[in-house]
Design a protein around this motif. Structure first.
Motif, short mmCIF file in Angstrom:
data_model
loop_
_atom_site.label_atom_id
_atom_site.label_comp_id
_atom_site.label_asym_id
_atom_site.label_seq_id
_atom_site.Cartn_x
_atom_site.Cartn_y
_atom_site.Cartn_z
N ILE A 78 0.84 -1.20 0.00
CA ILE A 78 0.00 0.00 0.00
C ILE A 78 0.88 1.25 0.00
O ILE A 78 0.61 2.21 -0.73
CB ILE A 78 -0.94 -0.01 1.22
N LEU A 79 1.93 1.24 0.83
CA LEU A 79 2.84 2.39 0.88
C LEU A 79 3.50 2.63 -0.46
O LEU A 79 3.57 3.78 -0.94
CB LEU A 79 3.90 2.14 1.95
N PHE A 80 3.96 1.56 -1.11
CA PHE A 80 4.57 1.70 -2.43
C PHE A 80 3.57 2.28 -3.43
O PHE A 80 3.92 3.14 -4.26
CB PHE A 80 5.09 0.34 -2.92
N ALA A 81 2.32 1.80 -3.36
CA ALA A 81 1.29 2.28 -4.29
C ALA A 81 1.03 3.77 -4.09
O ALA A 81 0.90 4.53 -5.07
CB ALA A 81 0.00 1.50 -4.09
N VAL A 82 0.97 4.22 -2.85
CA VAL A 82 0.73 5.65 -2.56
C VAL A 82 1.88 6.49 -3.07
O VAL A 82 1.68 7.55 -3.69
CB VAL A 82 0.52 5.86 -1.05
N LEU A 83 3.12 6.04 -2.83
CA LEU A 83 4.28 6.81 -3.26
C LEU A 83 4.35 6.90 -4.78
O LEU A 83 4.63 7.96 -5.34
CB LEU A 83 5.56 6.17 -2.71
N VAL A 84 4.09 5.77 -5.45
CA VAL A 84 4.13 5.77 -6.91
C VAL A 84 3.00 6.62 -7.47
O VAL A 84 3.18 7.36 -8.45
CB VAL A 84 4.05 4.33 -7.45
N ASP A 85 1.82 6.56 -6.83
CA ASP A 85 0.67 7.33 -7.31
C ASP A 85 0.90 8.83 -7.16
O ASP A 85 0.37 9.61 -7.96
CB ASP A 85 -0.58 6.92 -6.52
N ARG A 86 1.69 9.22 -6.18
CA ARG A 86 1.96 10.64 -5.98
C ARG A 86 2.93 11.19 -7.02
O ARG A 86 3.13 12.40 -7.11
CB ARG A 86 2.53 10.88 -4.57
N LEU A 125 -12.71 14.03 -4.46
CA LEU A 125 -12.70 13.61 -3.06
C LEU A 125 -11.46 14.16 -2.34
O LEU A 125 -11.56 14.62 -1.19
CB LEU A 125 -12.73 12.08 -2.98
N ARG A 126 -10.32 14.10 -2.99
CA ARG A 126 -9.11 14.64 -2.40
C ARG A 126 -9.22 16.15 -2.22
O ARG A 126 -8.82 16.70 -1.18
CB ARG A 126 -7.90 14.32 -3.29
N GLU A 127 -9.78 16.80 -3.23
CA GLU A 127 -9.91 18.26 -3.15
C GLU A 127 -10.85 18.67 -2.03
O GLU A 127 -10.57 19.63 -1.29
CB GLU A 127 -10.41 18.80 -4.50
N ALA A 128 -11.96 17.94 -1.88
CA ALA A 128 -12.91 18.26 -0.81
C ALA A 128 -12.27 18.07 0.56
O ALA A 128 -12.46 18.89 1.47
CB ALA A 128 -14.16 17.39 -0.94
N ALA A 129 -11.50 16.98 0.71
CA ALA A 129 -10.83 16.74 1.99
C ALA A 129 -9.77 17.80 2.28
O ALA A 129 -9.60 18.24 3.42
CB ALA A 129 -10.18 15.35 1.97
N LYS A 130 -9.09 18.26 1.22
CA LYS A 130 -8.08 19.29 1.40
C LYS A 130 -8.71 20.62 1.81
O LYS A 130 -8.18 21.34 2.66
CB LYS A 130 -7.30 19.46 0.08
N ILE A 131 -9.86 20.92 1.22
CA ILE A 131 -10.57 22.16 1.59
C ILE A 131 -11.01 22.11 3.05
O ILE A 131 -10.99 23.12 3.76
CB ILE A 131 -11.79 22.36 0.66
N THR A 158 -2.48 12.09 5.26
CA THR A 158 -2.66 10.81 5.95
C THR A 158 -4.12 10.58 6.31
O THR A 158 -4.68 9.50 6.10
CB THR A 158 -1.80 10.76 7.22
N THR A 159 -4.76 11.63 6.87
CA THR A 159 -6.18 11.52 7.24
C THR A 159 -7.04 11.31 6.01
O THR A 159 -7.99 10.50 6.03
CB THR A 159 -6.63 12.80 7.98
N THR A 160 -6.72 11.99 4.93
CA THR A 160 -7.47 11.85 3.69
C THR A 160 -7.41 10.42 3.17
O THR A 160 -8.42 9.85 2.73
CB THR A 160 -6.93 12.81 2.61
N PHE A 161 -6.22 9.83 3.26
CA PHE A 161 -6.07 8.47 2.73
C PHE A 161 -6.87 7.47 3.55
O PHE A 161 -7.61 6.64 2.99
CB PHE A 161 -4.59 8.07 2.71
N PHE A 162 -6.73 7.53 4.88
CA PHE A 162 -7.35 6.51 5.73
C PHE A 162 -8.85 6.72 5.91
O PHE A 162 -9.59 5.75 6.13
CB PHE A 162 -6.66 6.46 7.08
N ARG A 163 -9.33 7.96 5.83
CA ARG A 163 -10.74 8.21 6.10
C ARG A 163 -11.57 8.47 4.85
O ARG A 163 -12.81 8.43 4.91
CB ARG A 163 -10.88 9.40 7.06
N VAL A 164 -10.90 8.73 3.74
CA VAL A 164 -11.64 9.02 2.51
C VAL A 164 -11.28 8.03 1.40
O VAL A 164 -12.14 7.35 0.85
CB VAL A 164 -11.37 10.47 2.03
N ILE A 165 -9.98 7.95 1.06
CA ILE A 165 -9.54 7.16 -0.09
C ILE A 165 -9.69 5.66 0.17
O ILE A 165 -10.27 4.93 -0.63
CB ILE A 165 -8.09 7.49 -0.46
#
Length: 297
Positions: free
Chosen positions: A101-109, A195-201, A207-214
């Motif tokens: 999962i960590l590798f996927a997040v880093l590559v996705d970024r 979804l990411r944009e709404a969480a950022k706003i 970290t919170t966005t990933f675990f609670r939204v994504i």
């Protein structure tokens, strides 16, 4: 006005089309029955018999539940194999999967060198576990291995029953993490950017966005990963078999099945009972997954 496309019912098909449709249904069904269901049912039936697999079918002797009783009471490798499979599951689930999962997040970024890292991490997935076992032998070899050369030790990583299971799990996790990365990377690419944009706003951290939204949005991927990890821990076989045929600290259920079915003392009925136990254990999570998937549909 655009013309509406008309779809024919089965009764409206020509004779030739009916033959084609029938073949497309019958042929795959027969293949599944022959290659999947017939061996599975045959294994279950043979688990209640005593047969060496060499003599005629008339030599098959029904023994009822005796094979299962012997497995649980007088077959020493069974309970260590269960324990090792549970350890295998725990390591894949709590270490290799989070790494994937960590590798996927880093590559996705889109970190620098994303394509290189993605290829490097995924490369072990295309290799068999048997080949991975040979590759890691270059690291674990007692006399010429890289690990002992660096540490100055003389540990036999594949031969010592106190450490060989953990050494093999490192090699298996190396492969499993790449597979999990691929699954989650595909899931992350399908997440709605809004979804990411709404969480950022709302002021949520990454970290919170990933675990609670994504992560909750990727629930289907999560279920698939759980099932895959569970089944991988049960069917692990290749790597331990090429090392020492599943003995001396590397006992696994799959290796015990092979030892009894095609080993020196062929016991088809006994091995079939072990295979049936594997089938029942693996079926539990698969049935749960199917119920969840069908309920969602």
């Amino acid at each position: 006005m655009a013309s509406k496309r008309k779809y024919k019912g089965i009764d409206q098909l020509s004779k030739r089309d009916k033959i084609v449709v029938s073949l497309m249904v019958i042929v795959p069904t027969l293949l599944v029955l022959w290659l999947v269901w017939f061996p599975a049912v045959g294994t279950v039936l043979l688990s209640f018999t005593n047969w060496d697999g060499i003599g005629p079918l008339s030599g098959i002797k029904p023994v009822g539940l005796q094979n299962y009783i012997d497995i649980a009471t007088i077959y020493p490798p069974f309970w260590p194999a269960i324990q090792h499979n549970l350890i295998w599951l725990a390591v894949l689930f709590f270490i290799a999967t989070p790494l994937g999962i960590l590798f996927a997040v880093l590559v996705d970024r889109g970190v620098s060198g994303t394509r290189f890292y993605q290829t490097s991490i995924y490369l072990p997935v295309v290799l068999s576990l048997a080949l991975i076992g040979f590759i890691w032998q270059l690291i674990y070899s007692r006399d010429q291995g890289l690990l002992n050369a660096i540490t100055g030790g003389t540990t036999d990583w594949y031969g010592d029953p106190d450490v060989n299971l953990w050494a093999v799990l490192v090699a298996a996790s190396w492969r499993h993490a790449g597979y999990i990365m691929l699954l989650y990377l595909a899931g992350l690419k399908g997440v709605d950017p809004s979804l990411r944009e709404a969480a950022k706003i709302d002021g949520a951290s990454e970290t919170t966005t990933f675990f609670r939204v994504i992560l909750p949005v990727m629930r289907p991927i999560n279920i698939i990963v759980i099932v895959v990890t569970f089944i991988e821990s049960l069917r692990a076989f290749d790597i331990v078999w090429v090392i020492n045929k599943g003995r001396n600290g590397l006992e696994l259920i799959s290796a015990l099945v092979t030892q009894n079915v095609v080993g020196e003392a062929s016991r088809i009925g006994f091995g079939s009972a072990l295979a049936t136990i594997m089938l029942l254990i693996s079926s539990v999570l698969v049935v749960i997954y199917l119920r969840i998937a069908m309920k969602e549909d």
